[in-house]
Design a protein around this motif. Structure first.
Motif, mmCIF file in Angstrom:
data_model
loop_
_atom_site.group_PDB
_atom_site.id
_atom_site.type_symbol
_atom_site.label_atom_id
_atom_site.label_comp_id
_atom_site.label_asym_id
_atom_site.label_seq_id
_atom_site.Cartn_x
_atom_site.Cartn_y
_atom_site.Cartn_z
ATOM 1 N N ALA A 190 -27.260 -62.045 19.264
ATOM 2 C CA ALA A 190 -28.249 -61.373 18.417
ATOM 3 C C ALA A 190 -27.597 -60.777 17.178
ATOM 4 O O ALA A 190 -28.125 -60.902 16.060
ATOM 5 C CB ALA A 190 -28.965 -60.284 19.224
ATOM 6 N N TRP A 191 -26.446 -60.134 17.362
ATOM 7 C CA TRP A 191 -25.757 -59.521 16.211
ATOM 8 C C TRP A 191 -25.298 -60.600 15.239
ATOM 9 O O TRP A 191 -25.469 -60.481 14.017
ATOM 10 C CB TRP A 191 -24.559 -58.712 16.699
ATOM 11 C CG TRP A 191 -23.951 -57.824 15.642
ATOM 12 C CD1 TRP A 191 -24.254 -56.524 15.389
ATOM 13 C CD2 TRP A 191 -22.930 -58.187 14.702
ATOM 14 N NE1 TRP A 191 -23.493 -56.048 14.344
ATOM 15 C CE2 TRP A 191 -22.679 -57.048 13.900
ATOM 16 C CE3 TRP A 191 -22.211 -59.351 14.447
ATOM 17 C CZ2 TRP A 191 -21.720 -57.045 12.886
ATOM 18 C CZ3 TRP A 191 -21.273 -59.358 13.423
ATOM 19 C CH2 TRP A 191 -21.025 -58.220 12.657
ATOM 20 N N GLY A 192 -24.722 -61.683 15.763
ATOM 21 C CA GLY A 192 -24.255 -62.757 14.904
ATOM 22 C C GLY A 192 -25.384 -63.430 14.153
ATOM 23 O O GLY A 192 -25.266 -63.728 12.957
ATOM 24 N N ARG A 193 -26.502 -63.687 14.837
ATOM 25 C CA ARG A 193 -27.642 -64.325 14.186
ATOM 26 C C ARG A 193 -28.220 -63.421 13.103
ATOM 27 O O ARG A 193 -28.589 -63.884 12.021
ATOM 28 C CB ARG A 193 -28.713 -64.661 15.219
ATOM 29 C CG ARG A 193 -29.909 -65.414 14.640
ATOM 30 C CD ARG A 193 -30.993 -65.609 15.687
ATOM 31 N NE ARG A 193 -30.515 -66.426 16.797
ATOM 32 C CZ ARG A 193 -31.109 -66.487 17.979
ATOM 33 N NH1 ARG A 193 -32.189 -65.754 18.209
ATOM 34 N NH2 ARG A 193 -30.630 -67.267 18.919
ATOM 35 N N THR B 274 -33.706 -55.225 6.411
ATOM 36 C CA THR B 274 -33.004 -54.707 5.245
ATOM 37 C C THR B 274 -31.625 -54.205 5.611
ATOM 38 O O THR B 274 -30.659 -54.384 4.863
ATOM 39 C CB THR B 274 -33.826 -53.568 4.603
ATOM 40 O OG1 THR B 274 -35.143 -54.049 4.314
ATOM 41 C CG2 THR B 274 -33.167 -53.087 3.326
ATOM 42 N N GLY B 275 -31.527 -53.598 6.787
ATOM 43 C CA GLY B 275 -30.219 -53.123 7.240
ATOM 44 C C GLY B 275 -29.227 -54.259 7.393
ATOM 45 O O GLY B 275 -28.048 -54.129 7.058
ATOM 46 N N ALA B 276 -29.713 -55.421 7.892
ATOM 47 C CA ALA B 276 -28.830 -56.576 8.043
ATOM 48 C C ALA B 276 -28.387 -57.090 6.686
ATOM 49 O O ALA B 276 -27.230 -57.503 6.511
ATOM 50 C CB ALA B 276 -29.538 -57.681 8.820
ATOM 51 N N ALA C 31 -23.989 -57.743 2.979
ATOM 52 C CA ALA C 31 -23.390 -57.567 1.654
ATOM 53 C C ALA C 31 -22.086 -56.781 1.728
ATOM 54 O O ALA C 31 -21.208 -56.936 0.874
ATOM 55 C CB ALA C 31 -24.371 -56.870 0.724
ATOM 56 N N ARG C 32 -21.944 -55.950 2.749
ATOM 57 C CA ARG C 32 -20.721 -55.154 2.898
ATOM 58 C C ARG C 32 -19.623 -55.910 3.641
ATOM 59 O O ARG C 32 -18.490 -55.427 3.692
ATOM 60 C CB ARG C 32 -21.049 -53.856 3.646
ATOM 61 C CG ARG C 32 -21.885 -52.877 2.818
ATOM 62 C CD ARG C 32 -22.286 -51.678 3.654
ATOM 63 N NE ARG C 32 -23.011 -50.692 2.852
ATOM 64 C CZ ARG C 32 -23.640 -49.639 3.355
ATOM 65 N NH1 ARG C 32 -23.643 -49.431 4.675
ATOM 66 N NH2 ARG C 32 -24.264 -48.798 2.560
ATOM 67 N N GLN C 33 -19.972 -57.045 4.232
ATOM 68 C CA GLN C 33 -18.992 -57.828 4.968
ATOM 69 C C GLN C 33 -18.154 -58.665 4.005
ATOM 70 O O GLN C 33 -18.692 -59.429 3.207
ATOM 71 C CB GLN C 33 -19.694 -58.758 5.965
ATOM 72 C CG GLN C 33 -20.272 -58.053 7.178
ATOM 73 C CD GLN C 33 -19.197 -57.661 8.176
ATOM 74 O OE1 GLN C 33 -18.119 -58.249 8.210
ATOM 75 N NE2 GLN C 33 -19.486 -56.662 8.974
ATOM 76 N N GLY C 34 -16.847 -58.541 4.104
ATOM 77 C CA GLY C 34 -15.982 -59.335 3.253
ATOM 78 C C GLY C 34 -16.175 -60.822 3.446
ATOM 79 O O GLY C 34 -16.051 -61.610 2.495
ATOM 80 N N HIS C 35 -16.515 -61.238 4.681
ATOM 81 C CA HIS C 35 -16.705 -62.655 4.950
ATOM 82 C C HIS C 35 -17.853 -63.247 4.135
ATOM 83 O O HIS C 35 -17.815 -64.437 3.777
ATOM 84 C CB HIS C 35 -16.960 -62.889 6.437
ATOM 85 C CG HIS C 35 -15.758 -62.669 7.288
ATOM 86 N ND1 HIS C 35 -14.640 -63.460 7.215
ATOM 87 C CD2 HIS C 35 -15.484 -61.723 8.236
ATOM 88 C CE1 HIS C 35 -13.733 -63.037 8.078
ATOM 89 N NE2 HIS C 35 -14.217 -61.984 8.703
ATOM 90 N N ALA D 293 -28.835 -63.070 7.334
ATOM 91 C CA ALA D 293 -28.904 -62.254 6.120
ATOM 92 C C ALA D 293 -27.905 -62.719 5.076
ATOM 93 O O ALA D 293 -28.174 -62.685 3.871
ATOM 94 C CB ALA D 293 -28.654 -60.789 6.475
ATOM 95 N N SER D 294 -26.745 -63.171 5.524
ATOM 96 C CA SER D 294 -25.705 -63.566 4.572
ATOM 97 C C SER D 294 -25.989 -64.909 3.911
ATOM 98 O O SER D 294 -25.519 -65.168 2.800
ATOM 99 C CB SER D 294 -24.345 -63.620 5.277
ATOM 100 O OG SER D 294 -24.287 -64.701 6.177
ATOM 101 N N MET D 295 -26.756 -65.772 4.589
ATOM 102 C CA MET D 295 -26.967 -67.121 4.059
ATOM 103 C C MET D 295 -27.651 -67.108 2.695
ATOM 104 O O MET D 295 -27.341 -67.930 1.819
ATOM 105 C CB MET D 295 -27.779 -67.958 5.044
ATOM 106 C CG MET D 295 -26.941 -68.509 6.178
ATOM 107 S SD MET D 295 -27.917 -69.552 7.288
ATOM 108 C CE MET D 295 -26.631 -70.132 8.390
ATOM 109 N N GLY D 296 -28.589 -66.197 2.501
ATOM 110 C CA GLY D 296 -29.253 -66.129 1.209
ATOM 111 C C GLY D 296 -28.295 -65.761 0.097
ATOM 112 O O GLY D 296 -28.310 -66.361 -0.993
#
Length: 462
Positions: free
Chosen positions: A377-380, A230-232, A237-241, A385-388
């Motif tokens: 690990a951080w990137g994955r 959930t944190g990811a 969601a907070r990442q502009g990218h 999480a962003s893909m959805g």
């Protein structure tokens, strides 16, 4: 299955691979990782392919809806927009379902869910059915759109960063071909049985759904290390990218799915094609757009996703200009050239844009000072999480495409105003890709203490 036997546990819950490290080249090449990933990719493509076909069902059903159904062209555009809306919204929960249930388990469940809209459509599809009933049944086919998100999330976990572009492109492209496949089935039915037998299309797909679910149960695996974070999700969601890539994906995948659903209706209403003539042509664009999607991923692996995406939006704008000219001249031949080019370019852009996502977050990790496995690990974590979110927003772009066509035909009796709007959007995407991912950062002042500054992320190669 024996590829990674030490990591697979049997039981009522199915096979679970307890350890999975595709970035380890020894494990990947010699420990069975590649073979296991390829097997799961193959059956993921099969299930997602059927899902896309069901999601596209109403782009075919409207070709069977003659005057006896009492639905005007504007109503048909709204009808084909409904599955896109529901499918886009379902992509978010489907993304998290992989970690909750396991990739193999959820593939089976999501495949079986496709029986609901197909059987329901077989019951109600006949002249005299109310429009509200048709809208409800069309909405049910949105479950097919959700399959894409869970499938991509699952395959993303199986493959190493260096091969994600090709793997994700192949997975998505094989699924996208489901759009063309059901349109081909519709063509065969109209050409042989006539435009009064829509249930024949459903009779083809209902057993295929059962076959896909059975094969997924027999040959796929769950990855135990995949966990919902959930944190990811909140961090993504907070990442502009995440939102920049969502806008770009609206331009690529939103175009592909929106055009796929609307193509036949545009041909009927703008060029006076019969259902049979429209069916002869509608499958070509989605088929080509699907086939070239892995090429977009492969080009992105080699030259950088940002570069390919940037040039692709320029080409999409040019193809849209051709379509606008053809619409004004009422030239069907020129219209088909431009429109089919748009399908092909949207497919290439789909592959390159999706390749960008894991690369962007890996570079973001490096910019934060992370290295090695910590960066991976951080990137994955963030990219998964962003893909959805990105997939959901991109699919909603298809809703916009169909609503734009609906309004365009209502007000101007032509698709030209809608294409002008699409041209403007591709221009925005072209500029946005350059500004965020290709523009060189300003040089640091001479004598500045570089070590005291955070390293800027370079995205041109992602």
């Amino acid at each position: 299955m024996g590829d990674v036997a030490g990591g697979v546990a049997g039981g009522l819950r199915g096979r679970w691979i307890e350890q999975w490290d595709p970035e380890d080249e020894t494990f990947w090449n010699e420990g069975g990782g590649r073979r296991t990933a390829a097997r799961n990719l193959f059956f993921s493509v099969l299930s997602e392919h059927i899902g896309f076909s069901v999601w596209s069902l109403w782009s075919v059903m409207v070709l069977f809806m003659g005057p006896a159904y009492g639905v005007d062209p504007a109503g048909k555009f709204f009808l084909v927009a409904m599955p896109t809306l529901v499918g886009g919204l379902l992509r978010v929960p489907y993304t998290f379902a992989v970690a909750v249930f396991g990739g193999r388990n959820w593939t089976v469940v999501s495949a079986l869910l496709l029986l609901v809209p197909t059987i329901t459509a077989a019951v109600v599809m006949k002249p005299g059915v109310s429009y509200s009933t048709l809208m409800l049944v069309a909405a049910l086919t949105g479950v097919g759109g959700g399959n894409f998100a869970s499938s991509m999330t699952n395959i993303n976990a199986f493959y190493p960063l260096r091969e994600k572009g090709w793997a994700l492109g192949l997975n998505a492209g094989g699924g996208n071909i489901g759009v063309a496949a059901i349109q081909l089935v519709g063509l065969l039915v109209i050409a042989t049985a006539g435009a009064t037998h829509p249930r024949t299309v459903l009779a083809v797909y209902i057993p295929l759904i059962v076959v896909a679910a059975t094969l997924s149960a027999l040959f796929m695996d769950n990855l135990a290390p995949v966990r919902n974070d959930t944190g990811a999700a909140i961090a993504a969601a907070r990442q502009g990218h995440t939102w920049v890539m969502s806008l770009l994906y609206v331009g690529t995948f939103g175009s592909f799915i929106g055009y796929s659903f609307a193509f036949g209706l545009v041909l009927q209403n703008q060029f006076g094609r019969t259902p049979l003539h429209a069916a002869y042509l509608t499958f070509i664009g989605p088929l080509l757009g699907s086939v070239v999607r892995p090429l977009g991923g492969r080009l992105a692996d080699r030259f950088g996703g940002a570069r390919i995406t940037w040039w692709n939006f320029l080409a999409m704008a040019a193809a849209t200009g051709v379509v606008i000219g053809a619409s004004r001249q009422r030239s069907l031949a020129l219209f088909l050239v431009g429109f089919i080019a748009l399908f092909a370019l949207s497919g290439i852009g789909n592959g390159s844009a999706y390749k960008m996502i894991p690369g962007i977050f890996h570079r973001k990790a490096e910019a934060r000072g992370l290295t090695g496995q910590d960066a991976v690990a951080w990137g994955r974590r963030l990219s998964g999480a962003s893909m959805g979110l990105i997939g959901a927003v991109g699919a909603l772009g298809g809703v916009g495409i169909n609503l734009a066509f609906r309004e365009s035909f209502l007000s101007g009796h032509s698709g030209t105003p809608a294409f002008v709007a699409f041209l403007a959007y591709y221009g925005v995407c072209f500029c946005l890709t350059w500004a965020v991912y290709l523009r060189r950062p300003a040089a640091a002042p001479a004598g500045a203490a570089h070590d005291a500054q955070p390293r800027p992320a370079a995205y041109a190669e992602v």
